[in-house]
Design a protein around this motif. Sequence first.
Motif, PDB file in Angstrom:
ATOM      1  N   ALA A 146      -1.209   2.864  15.563  1.00 49.01           N
ATOM      2  CA  ALA A 146      -0.635   1.732  14.796  1.00 49.01           C
ATOM      3  C   ALA A 146      -0.440   0.467  15.621  1.00 49.01           C
ATOM      4  O   ALA A 146       0.106  -0.508  15.119  1.00 49.01           O
ATOM      5  CB  ALA A 146       0.684   2.125  14.120  1.00 49.01           C
ATOM      6  N   GLU A 157      10.026   2.697   3.301  1.00 46.17           N
ATOM      7  CA  GLU A 157       8.924   1.985   2.645  1.00 46.17           C
ATOM      8  C   GLU A 157       7.651   2.176   3.477  1.00 46.17           C
ATOM      9  O   GLU A 157       7.732   2.344   4.699  1.00 46.17           O
ATOM     10  CB  GLU A 157       9.236   0.483   2.559  1.00 46.17           C
ATOM     11  N   PRO A 158       6.464   2.077   2.850  1.00 49.11           N
ATOM     12  CA  PRO A 158       5.214   2.248   3.624  1.00 49.11           C
ATOM     13  C   PRO A 158       5.086   1.272   4.789  1.00 49.11           C
ATOM     14  O   PRO A 158       4.603   1.626   5.849  1.00 49.11           O
ATOM     15  CB  PRO A 158       4.115   2.000   2.590  1.00 49.11           C
ATOM     16  N   VAL A 210       5.656   1.377  15.542  1.00 50.51           N
ATOM     17  CA  VAL A 210       5.584   2.696  14.909  1.00 50.51           C
ATOM     18  C   VAL A 210       6.065   2.520  13.470  1.00 50.51           C
ATOM     19  O   VAL A 210       7.146   1.958  13.251  1.00 50.51           O
ATOM     20  CB  VAL A 210       6.495   3.722  15.626  1.00 50.51           C
ATOM     21  N   LEU A 211       5.260   2.952  12.522  1.00 50.45           N
ATOM     22  CA  LEU A 211       5.734   2.915  11.135  1.00 50.45           C
ATOM     23  C   LEU A 211       6.813   3.981  10.981  1.00 50.45           C
ATOM     24  O   LEU A 211       6.701   5.068  11.557  1.00 50.45           O
ATOM     25  CB  LEU A 211       4.581   3.195  10.166  1.00 50.45           C
ATOM     26  N   PHE A 267       0.860  -1.192   0.000  1.00 46.42           N
ATOM     27  CA  PHE A 267       0.000   0.000   0.000  1.00 46.42           C
ATOM     28  C   PHE A 267       0.885   1.227   0.000  1.00 46.42           C
ATOM     29  O   PHE A 267       2.064   1.158   0.326  1.00 46.42           O
ATOM     30  CB  PHE A 267      -0.926   0.004   1.222  1.00 46.42           C
ATOM     31  N   SER A 280      -1.856  10.416  12.710  1.00 49.14           N
ATOM     32  CA  SER A 280      -1.259  10.548  14.048  1.00 49.14           C
ATOM     33  C   SER A 280      -0.693  11.935  14.325  1.00 49.14           C
ATOM     34  O   SER A 280      -0.457  12.287  15.472  1.00 49.14           O
ATOM     35  CB  SER A 280      -0.160   9.495  14.246  1.00 49.14           C
ATOM     36  N   GLN A 281      -0.473  12.727  13.282  1.00 51.04           N
ATOM     37  CA  GLN A 281       0.113  14.052  13.523  1.00 51.04           C
ATOM     38  C   GLN A 281      -0.900  15.183  13.339  1.00 51.04           C
ATOM     39  O   GLN A 281      -0.519  16.339  13.152  1.00 51.04           O
ATOM     40  CB  GLN A 281       1.346  14.240  12.629  1.00 51.04           C
ATOM     41  N   ASP A 335      -2.146   8.345   7.371  1.00 51.04           N
ATOM     42  CA  ASP A 335      -1.661   8.504   8.743  1.00 51.04           C
ATOM     43  C   ASP A 335      -2.252   9.780   9.340  1.00 51.04           C
ATOM     44  O   ASP A 335      -2.043  10.877   8.819  1.00 51.04           O
ATOM     45  CB  ASP A 335      -0.126   8.575   8.746  1.00 51.04           C
ATOM     46  N   ARG A 353       8.970  -0.428   9.611  1.00 54.36           N
ATOM     47  CA  ARG A 353       8.769   0.009  10.985  1.00 54.36           C
ATOM     48  C   ARG A 353       9.978   0.842  11.447  1.00 54.36           C
ATOM     49  O   ARG A 353      11.085   0.658  10.936  1.00 54.36           O
ATOM     50  CB  ARG A 353       8.587  -1.198  11.911  1.00 54.36           C
ATOM     51  N   TYR A 400       7.365   5.884   8.631  1.00 51.33           N
ATOM     52  CA  TYR A 400       6.775   7.112   8.081  1.00 51.33           C
ATOM     53  C   TYR A 400       6.139   7.969   9.188  1.00 51.33           C
ATOM     54  O   TYR A 400       6.160   9.198   9.124  1.00 51.33           O
ATOM     55  CB  TYR A 400       5.730   6.744   7.020  1.00 51.33           C
ATOM     56  N   GLN A 401       5.591   7.287  10.208  1.00 52.70           N
ATOM     57  CA  GLN A 401       4.955   8.022  11.306  1.00 52.70           C
ATOM     58  C   GLN A 401       5.968   8.747  12.188  1.00 52.70           C
ATOM     59  O   GLN A 401       5.588   9.607  12.979  1.00 52.70           O
ATOM     60  CB  GLN A 401       4.142   7.061  12.180  1.00 52.70           C
ATOM     61  N   ALA A 402       7.220   8.369  12.050  1.00 49.86           N
ATOM     62  CA  ALA A 402       8.265   9.018  12.853  1.00 49.86           C
ATOM     63  C   ALA A 402       8.841  10.239  12.143  1.00 49.86           C
ATOM     64  O   ALA A 402       9.826  10.825  12.605  1.00 49.86           O
ATOM     65  CB  ALA A 402       9.362   8.017  13.172  1.00 49.86           C
ATOM     66  N   ARG A 403       8.212  10.622  11.014  1.00 49.91           N
ATOM     67  CA  ARG A 403       8.713  11.801  10.285  1.00 49.91           C
ATOM     68  C   ARG A 403       8.667  13.029  11.201  1.00 49.91           C
ATOM     69  O   ARG A 403       7.730  13.202  11.977  1.00 49.91           O
ATOM     70  CB  ARG A 403       7.892  12.030   9.012  1.00 49.91           C
ATOM     71  N   ILE A 432       1.413   5.066   1.615  1.00 50.08           N
ATOM     72  CA  ILE A 432       1.021   5.754   2.851  1.00 50.08           C
ATOM     73  C   ILE A 432       1.210   7.256   2.673  1.00 50.08           C
ATOM     74  O   ILE A 432       2.193   7.701   2.067  1.00 50.08           O
ATOM     75  CB  ILE A 432       1.819   5.217   4.078  1.00 50.08           C
ATOM     76  N   ILE A 464      -0.139  -2.442  12.786  1.00 51.62           N
ATOM     77  CA  ILE A 464       1.108  -3.112  12.363  1.00 51.62           C
ATOM     78  C   ILE A 464       0.978  -4.629  12.463  1.00 51.62           C
ATOM     79  O   ILE A 464       1.494  -5.359  11.616  1.00 51.62           O
ATOM     80  CB  ILE A 464       2.320  -2.556  13.149  1.00 51.62           C
TER      81      ILE A 464
END
Lengths: 287, 156
Positions: free
Chosen positions: A32, B17-18, B61-62, A4, A51-52, A49, B21, B64-67, A6, A36
């Motif tokens: 997540a 990558e999407p 945590v992905l 997918f 989350s932010q 996403d 992790r 990408y979510q840690a951006r 994101i 996950i």
Amino acid sequence: MNKFQIIGFNKLSAVVNELQQNTGLVRFVSGATDFINEMHEMSCNCVIDVSQIKELQYVKAEAGLIGIGSGMTFTDLAAHKLIREKITALAEAAEQLGSVQIRNRATIGGNIASASPANDSLPILVAFDASIVVRGPEGTRTISAADIKKNFLRDKELITEIIFPLTSNWRSSFGKIGSRTTVSIAKLSMAMLVEYNFEQNKIISGKIALGALGLSPTCPVHVQHFMKDQTVDSAFAIMLADLLTETVNEMIPGRASRPYKAEAIKGLTFDVISRLFGIQIQQLTKE
Amino acid sequence: MQISITVNGTNYNLDVEPQERLLDTLRTKLKLTGAKEGCGEGECGACTVIMDGKAVNSCMVLAYQARDTNIMTIEGLAQHGELDVIQNAFVENGAVQCGYCTPGMVMSAKALLMKNPDPSEEEIKTTISGNLCRCTGYLTITKAIQAAANELKGAG
């Protein structure tokens, strides 16, 4: 492995805009902590996403209601003054959910969306007659907590807010039993909500939502009738525990876990009552 | 896709990558192998890192979510070869046996002491309830965290 793409936004309006244009299968991710574990089996083209998005992270009181943004983490809910005072059961559930690490990420919106039978927040929503607001490409709709069950969301719908009634004389508490004391998935859970007259030590009206007994939490009506106008003492606690044992026996007659849950609910009832009314559990069990 | 992330004070622009992790990014791309993969489903805490001041399971945590976030790993504690107070306390109190859980335990303790420099025993136990140890029985770990808190108080 499912592939997918994101994308992430920090404004809700940008999410809605994406939903209106995206023709594929969309999933949302925030904490997540469920996502996950499931992402390799799930089918979707695009993951958004959220989350932010700060505008989904709030607690506000207005017009006799408490609004909770779906992006509030369980750590934030457990620590929030208004939640601790007015929806104590939710603060208690929040601090019992998962571990510190999980609570720091998992959100109430994600927890509700998963609608697992062992869900910790749903019994509280049901006891309070709360509702949730969801936003999709075609607009906003409100869903009653009683109507939340697995896969209740329509395509591309995102939970944005949870709405609780704001009352001055209600007290609530939450308890759960699992296979261990912490980081535990509920085998049985209970949210108790009472309107209470402190001068007379009497319950004006009360309600119990039972979780992990069926696909979604239930508030047995006969328990509400029993609780009405009851004086809170040891005898009341024991009678309520016995009534709930009968209730469990009736609700899950053929299930292998029935003998365990029918007995365990007594201890759970005593725990919740002792937290709610400050009665010591030993006093209850000696009698 | 590209993300910007700060790890142990250094900013990185990384292609992720999407499905990737945060744990994978740290271990394979940044070669920071202190965070361990244990259960891979948020149960054991061996992968604990601190993200914007809060302990998280980096397997949950992905990337990408840690951006645009600030990550601290166990490697960030012992900069310039000098062990952190918590690491020293773990050594001195015999809180390490096989050591697999130790980076996660230390990072959970670090997140606690950053927020609450004077934790009760109950708060310490709650903090490490998401970190599994199959060697020590937790007693020495709890003692080590308490000792680190005491030392930090003394230093303050």
